[in-house]
Design a protein around this motif. Structure first.
Motif, PDB file in Angstrom:
ATOM      1  N   MET A  12     -37.117 113.511   9.109  1.00 53.15           N
ATOM      2  CA  MET A  12     -35.795 112.960   9.357  1.00 53.15           C
ATOM      3  C   MET A  12     -34.915 114.062   9.910  1.00 53.15           C
ATOM      4  SD  MET A  12     -32.957 111.422   6.732  1.00 53.15           S
ATOM      5  CE  MET A  12     -32.376 113.049   6.278  1.00 53.15           C
ATOM      6  N   VAL A  14     -30.783 114.898  11.520  1.00 55.23           N
ATOM      7  CA  VAL A  14     -29.405 114.414  11.558  1.00 55.23           C
ATOM      8  C   VAL A  14     -28.581 115.234  12.535  1.00 55.23           C
ATOM      9  CG1 VAL A  14     -27.335 114.044  10.159  1.00 55.23           C
ATOM     10  CG2 VAL A  14     -29.588 113.703   9.139  1.00 55.23           C
ATOM     11  N   ALA A  24     -30.780 115.053  16.995  1.00 52.70           N
ATOM     12  CA  ALA A  24     -31.267 114.443  15.758  1.00 52.70           C
ATOM     13  C   ALA A  24     -32.776 114.217  15.812  1.00 52.70           C
ATOM     14  CB  ALA A  24     -30.530 113.131  15.484  1.00 52.70           C
ATOM     15  N   GLY A  87     -33.728 104.224  12.859  1.00 57.51           N
ATOM     16  CA  GLY A  87     -32.766 105.230  12.434  1.00 57.51           C
ATOM     17  C   GLY A  87     -31.480 104.619  11.923  1.00 57.51           C
ATOM     18  N   ILE A 101     -28.790 109.557  12.492  1.00 57.21           N
ATOM     19  CA  ILE A 101     -29.988 109.880  11.717  1.00 57.21           C
ATOM     20  C   ILE A 101     -31.199 109.337  12.472  1.00 57.21           C
ATOM     21  CG2 ILE A 101     -31.201 109.613   9.516  1.00 57.21           C
ATOM     22  CD1 ILE A 101     -28.409 109.102   8.254  1.00 57.21           C
ATOM     23  N   ASN A 103     -35.506 109.180  12.725  1.00 61.73           N
ATOM     24  CA  ASN A 103     -36.769 109.292  12.007  1.00 61.73           C
ATOM     25  C   ASN A 103     -37.868 109.610  13.003  1.00 61.73           C
ATOM     26  OD1 ASN A 103     -35.260 106.807  10.410  1.00 61.73           O
ATOM     27  ND2 ASN A 103     -36.096 108.406   9.130  1.00 61.73           N
TER      28      ASN A 103
END
Length: 113
Positions: A12, A14, A24, A87, A101, A103
């Motif tokens: 993950m 950010v 991100a 996300g 965010i 992924n």
């Protein structure tokens, strides 16, 4: 030879300011690969450059990702990047910015006999 998935890593990432989806996504890939040290390639008689790596990124706005920048996060192998809707985006209090965010799934394949 059959291409076999040998490793699956998840991460993950950010970006807190600026809605930088690529930042991100790169952080998600870094998160996925930086917590492991795998000796699998040596054990199966392959080099790290023999890896075929598939990266799947999930973000709310897939078109905002620079796949080449994500590819550069991986130091070995042949990399392909795909981006899907996923996300999360969390708007700030006044709606002028958001936390993004992302992924990532990093899938590693080797040609196996």
């Amino acid at each position: 030879m059959a291409l076999e998935r040998c490793i699956t890593e998840m991460g993950m990432g950010v970006d807190v300011r600026g809605r930088d989806y690529t930042r991100a996504a790169c952080r998600a890939v870094s998160d996925a690969i930086r917590h492991s040290s795998l000796s699998l390639s040596r054990v199966i008689g392959k080099s790290r450059d023999d890896m075929r790596i598939e990266v799947v990124i999930g973000v709310p706005e897939p078109g905002q990702i620079d796949p080449d920048a994500v590819t550069r996060e991986l130091p070995y192998g042949t990399v392909t990047v795909s981006v899907e809707k996923g996300g999360l985006e969390v708007p700030n209090a006044d709606g002028t910015d958001a936390i993004v965010i992302a992924n990532a799934a990093v899938l590693v394949y080797f040609d196996m006999p």
